[in-house]
Write a protein that holds these residues in place. Structure first.
Motif, PDB file in Angstrom:
ATOM      1  N   ALA A   1      -5.691 -29.205  -3.359  1.00 56.69           N
ATOM      2  CA  ALA A   1      -4.396 -29.324  -4.036  1.00 56.69           C
ATOM      3  C   ALA A   1      -4.119 -28.029  -4.789  1.00 56.69           C
ATOM      4  O   ALA A   1      -4.983 -27.164  -4.933  1.00 56.69           O
ATOM      5  N   SER A   2      -2.899 -27.907  -5.254  1.00 57.26           N
ATOM      6  CA  SER A   2      -2.538 -26.751  -6.078  1.00 57.26           C
ATOM      7  C   SER A   2      -1.653 -27.199  -7.227  1.00 57.26           C
ATOM      8  O   SER A   2      -0.982 -28.225  -7.154  1.00 57.26           O
ATOM      9  N   ARG A   3      -1.708 -26.425  -8.295  1.00 59.86           N
ATOM     10  CA  ARG A   3      -0.872 -26.688  -9.461  1.00 59.86           C
ATOM     11  C   ARG A   3       0.078 -25.515  -9.642  1.00 59.86           C
ATOM     12  O   ARG A   3      -0.319 -24.360  -9.592  1.00 59.86           O
ATOM     13  N   LEU A   4       1.345 -25.844  -9.839  1.00 56.04           N
ATOM     14  CA  LEU A   4       2.380 -24.835  -9.996  1.00 56.04           C
ATOM     15  C   LEU A   4       3.087 -25.073 -11.319  1.00 56.04           C
ATOM     16  O   LEU A   4       3.526 -26.188 -11.603  1.00 56.04           O
ATOM     17  N   GLN A   5       3.171 -24.031 -12.128  1.00 54.72           N
ATOM     18  CA  GLN A   5       3.880 -24.151 -13.399  1.00 54.72           C
ATOM     19  C   GLN A   5       5.173 -23.343 -13.307  1.00 54.72           C
ATOM     20  O   GLN A   5       5.157 -22.152 -13.016  1.00 54.72           O
ATOM     21  N   CYS A   6       6.293 -24.015 -13.533  1.00 55.15           N
ATOM     22  CA  CYS A   6       7.610 -23.390 -13.398  1.00 55.15           C
ATOM     23  C   CYS A   6       8.288 -23.294 -14.754  1.00 55.15           C
ATOM     24  O   CYS A   6       8.004 -24.079 -15.669  1.00 55.15           O
ATOM     25  N   ASN A   7       9.189 -22.356 -14.866  1.00 56.78           N
ATOM     26  CA  ASN A   7       9.972 -22.225 -16.094  1.00 56.78           C
ATOM     27  C   ASN A   7      11.175 -23.171 -16.060  1.00 56.78           C
ATOM     28  O   ASN A   7      11.562 -23.683 -14.995  1.00 56.78           O
ATOM     29  N   GLU A   8      11.751 -23.402 -17.232  1.00 59.76           N
ATOM     30  CA  GLU A   8      12.983 -24.189 -17.305  1.00 59.76           C
ATOM     31  C   GLU A   8      14.056 -23.553 -16.429  1.00 59.76           C
ATOM     32  O   GLU A   8      14.088 -22.340 -16.233  1.00 59.76           O
ATOM     33  N   ASN A   9      14.942 -24.415 -15.895  1.00 59.51           N
ATOM     34  CA  ASN A   9      16.075 -23.991 -15.073  1.00 59.51           C
ATOM     35  C   ASN A   9      15.657 -23.415 -13.713  1.00 59.51           C
ATOM     36  O   ASN A   9      16.483 -22.817 -13.025  1.00 59.51           O
ATOM     37  N   SER A  10      14.391 -23.609 -13.342  1.00 60.35           N
ATOM     38  CA  SER A  10      13.982 -23.266 -11.981  1.00 60.35           C
ATOM     39  C   SER A  10      14.457 -24.364 -11.038  1.00 60.35           C
ATOM     40  O   SER A  10      14.742 -25.493 -11.449  1.00 60.35           O
ATOM     41  N   SER A  11      14.507 -24.030  -9.751  1.00 59.12           N
ATOM     42  CA  SER A  11      14.910 -25.009  -8.744  1.00 59.12           C
ATOM     43  C   SER A  11      13.878 -25.071  -7.635  1.00 59.12           C
ATOM     44  O   SER A  11      13.326 -24.045  -7.225  1.00 59.12           O
ATOM     45  N   ILE A  12      13.625 -26.269  -7.151  1.00 59.62           N
ATOM     46  CA  ILE A  12      12.685 -26.491  -6.051  1.00 59.62           C
ATOM     47  C   ILE A  12      13.466 -27.024  -4.860  1.00 59.62           C
ATOM     48  O   ILE A  12      14.156 -28.043  -4.962  1.00 59.62           O
TER      49      ILE A  12
END
Length: 771
Positions: free
Chosen positions: A100-111
């Motif tokens: 598995a992997s963990r991804l940390q995104c900033n606010e207002n990012s889009s997936i």
């Protein structure tokens, strides 16, 4: 001299290791037919003839093997280069055998989530073209910094362009190592992909390359793909969203061994976790959002889209169904491109999710609705969203995997359909309703453990638990008022007692069902000799005793008892007794599985001249199909009118609700839909705060209460709200409604009902009241 000149000309006009771009991708797609003819259809389509017709000549193939491109990047040579480059990068980052992997995104990012692509290259190209138009990816296929692109569930097999699709995905991974990810699905596990389109295309197109070596490298690449990606917002690193494929049992994510991913002391924005790092977890993993994608080859009905499934404790579950493509089924003539967009806000609680699709007549994508990621409610304009604070938690335990799974899953489907609609309208008194439903496999011990777990989680409001033997083991919690149980799927009389005011029934008792079944069989059919096949527990014994008592009132009748222990599969002795006794009618107070096995062991030819009858618990849809397919005469009770053709407003509403989620009609899902509708209808009109005590008191006050054509009256002797039941003599015809107050000596709607102060606004406790 001519050969040398030709080689020089080719080298001058070709390219060597030039970068792939959106233009080269769209140019290639434009010159290739999207749906070439195939030699096989449905699920494992074969395009070998098409690939053979488009093979390059030997000289071009030789140049390709040396890295020369003729403005065409979708060759086996380029694929091999990209594959080797990707594997080297994965090895350098210790990403082989990734779990598995963990991804940390900033606010207002889009997936951007592309699900179940299934090798449809042209669909991917159109989606990338749209994303480029929206400024999310540039001409060089580089994603904007705050945009993440994820490929989930069965990305490669299913079209004529498996190799091209995987090439383009790998190019995107190479160009966007921190922003683009491919999630492993079942086909990328254990060499399964060898049986499908990618392997056939490689074998056909490889020519000067070692096919075996390519397979080995592909397996290495696939092992580097995570089974799941866990995403957190940097401002709320402890809250996670999981995105994964819907794995078959045995391939599911083992979250007990990935706790290191959730170490918030690790500030790296992207962390991979491989098999060598697996250790037993020392702390539980709590998810806020769980999104998975199915790879269902569905009926050609255009079934696809984003579906909110349920809340369960802290987690909100979503499912994405794939679109149908012409090569999947000969009945489908077009496909609709789609993707899911997740817009991250300050927290997952305020983030949004939407499903985008392209109209056939336009290159533009659009969405019909945007939902709150955690509540599942639509966000329309500036409307206040249903708050997540102080939700109303309801729990249940039911058979979902084994035992009587059809009943459990249909009950759950009806519940969730109605709960989601209520939440989308603002919840109960502005509070979100969250479900917490556990599987018990129809095992009393598992059901007891589930109830104890719910109590420990401070959930004491239990709706629609399934089964008599399961309820009997935790019934003491009802008697001592630790929990309140509403609308259990049982008609057993042992649960109809004034010593258990913490239970409320929606369905009639089995005694009442048996009265009308035996009345019909003895008077209309003329049956005299009966056999009662019953489960030897609280479910079957009570029903058998009620049948005995009823037949004792009817002259000239007789019976034999055929008891069995729950889980039995060999009914040789029961069959022997039936053949000896030769009953006119055989009653099933059993599970559907046991009833089906008894009939098969009797032999269909021995059954055609007998009547079979059953109480409502047995009437799951597969058993109905079995009876109809074998032309057997079957009569059963039902706590609800016919969901297929009833013209009651509640039935029309139910059918529309099920149509919206592409689910078939079933009496068990109809029962739970009705029960949840009544529960919400009463709860919304409370003039006091909602509690399990206030809703129980409000239900106890009902007198001939109308809910969209159905009527409910509380009967204190049976603690049931039912006024009628229905006899099913033919699944397709109108069912026969029977009034419960027509049973001799049975309690009526006006019989010793205590005065209860109504807790519902504008609804006095008088007969004839309508909502």
């Amino acid at each position: 001299m001519k050969k040398r000149s030709l080689l020089v000309c080719c080298l001058l006009t070709g390219t060597f290791n030039n970068a792939i771009t959106l233009k080269t991708v769209t140019d290639y797609a434009a010159k290739m037919p999207e749906y070439p003819p195939a030699t096989k259809v449905w699920g494992n389509t074969d395009f070998t003839l098409f690939h053979n017709k488009h093979l390059p000549n030997t000289f071009i193939a030789w140049l390709d093997s040396w890295g020369y491109r003729f403005h065409d990047f979708f060759t086996i040579g380029y694929f091999k280069e990209l594959l080797e480059k990707t594997i080297e990068a994965k090895k350098a980052n210790r990403q082989i055998n990734t779990i598995a992997s963990r991804l940390q995104c900033n606010e207002n990012s889009s997936i951007i989530l592309i699900s179940s692509l299934r090798g449809h290259f042209h669909r991917l190209v159109r989606t990338l073209t749209w994303l480029n138009k929206e400024g999310l990816i540039d001409e060089r296929l580089k994603l904007r910094k705050d945009i993440y692109l994820l490929f989930n569930a069965y990305s490669i097999n299913g079209s004529a362009y498996a190799l091209e699709t995987l090439t383009l995905i790998m190019a995107l991974l190479d160009l966007n190592p921190d922003n683009c990810f491919m999630i492993r699905s079942r086909q990328e596990l254990n060499n399964y992909w060898n049986d499908f389109a990618l392997n056939r295309e490689i074998k056909t197109r490889a020519q000067s390359f070692d096919v075996v070596e390519l397979r080995k490298e592909l397996n290495t690449f696939f092992s580097s793909l995570p089974k799941a990606i866990y995403i957190a917002i940097s401002s709320q690193p402890q809250d996670f969203m999981k995105i994964s494929s819907n794995f078959d049992e045995g391939d599911i994510m083992d979250e007990a061994h990935i706790h290191e991913l959730f170490n918030t002391d690790n500030k790296e924005p992207l962390v991979f976790f491989n098999q060598e790092q697996a250790n037993e977890s020392t702390k539980p993993i709590t998810l806020r959002v769980d999104i998975n994608s199915d790879n269902l080859y569905l009926e050609p009905a255009g079934i696809f889209g984003l579906s909110f499934v349920e809340h369960n404790l802290e987690t909100s579950y979503w499912n994405i169904l794939p679109a149908i493509f012409p090569n999947d089924s000969p009945d489908v003539t077009s496909a609709i491109d789609s993707y899911t967009l997740i817009t991250l806000k300050k927290s997952l609680r305020t983030s949004l999710i939407s499903f985008w699709q392209r109209n056939e007549n336009s290159m533009d994508f659009a969405t019909k609705a945007t939902f709150n990621l955690m509540t599942g409610t639509t966000t329309v304009g500036t409307r206040n969203e249903t708050p997540l604070t102080n939700p109303i938690n309801i729990g249940s335990t039911m058979s979902l995997i084994s035992g009587v799974p059809h009943i459990g899953n249909e009950i759950k489907q009806g519940m969730m359909n109605r709960i989601n609609a209520e939440n989308n309208s603002g919840g109960i008194q502005g509070r979100l309703v969250k479900s917490n439903i556990y599987n018990d496999d129809y095992s009393p011990n598992m059901a007891l453990q589930n109830i104890q777990k719910l109590i420990k989680e401070s959930i004491d409001l239990i709706l629609f638990p399934v089964g008599s033997p399961t309820l009997s083991l935790y019934f003491d919690y009802v008697k001592n008022n630790t929990i309140s149980v509403f609308f259990p799927i049982t008609g057993a009389s042992i649960f109809r007692t004034s010593t258990a005011p913490g239970i409320m029934h929606l369905r009639p008792t089995y005694d009442e069902e048996i009265y009308f079944l035996l009345e019909y069989l003895t008077t209309t059919i003329g049956a005299k000799k009966f056999a009662f096949f019953y489960q030897n527990d609280s479910y079957g014994i009570g029903a058998a005793e009620a049948a005995h008592a009823e037949l004792k009132k009817r002259e000239g009748t007789s019976w034999i008892d055929l008891a069995y222990t729950r889980g039995t599969v060999n009914f040789e002795q029961q069959v022997k007794e039936i053949r000896s006794y030769q009953p006119d009618a055989i009653g099933f107070f059993s599970t559907a599985q046991a009833g089906r096995l008894l009939i098969l062991q009797m032999g269909i030819e021995q059954c055609v001249n007998k009547y079979f009858f059953a109480i409502s618990f047995i009437a799951e849809k597969p058993f109905q199909y079995f009876i109809e397919a074998n032309g057997l005469r079957f009569i059963c009770g039902s706590p609800v009118p016919n969901p297929l053709n009833s013209e009651l407003p509640i039935a029309r509403e139910y059918r529309k609700a099920m149509d919206n989620i592409k689910k078939s009609y079933d009496r068990f899902s109809f029962e739970s839909y009705i029960g949840m509708s009544l529960f919400f209808d009463v709860a919304q009109k409370l003039n006091v705060p909602f509690t399990r005590e206030s809703i129980m008191s409000a239900l106890e006050s009902l007198r001939h209460y109308s809910l969209k054509g159905l009527f409910f009256t509380f009967n204190p002797k049976t603690r049931s709200l039912a006024e009628s039941l229905w006899l099913v003599t033919d699944e397709s015809s109108d069912w026969i409604e029977k009034r419960l107050d027509s049973i001799p000596a049975a309690p009526t709607a006006n019989d010793t009902i205590p005065e209860v102060q109504p807790l519902i606004e504008k609804i006095p406790a008088q007969a004839g009241t309508s909502s």
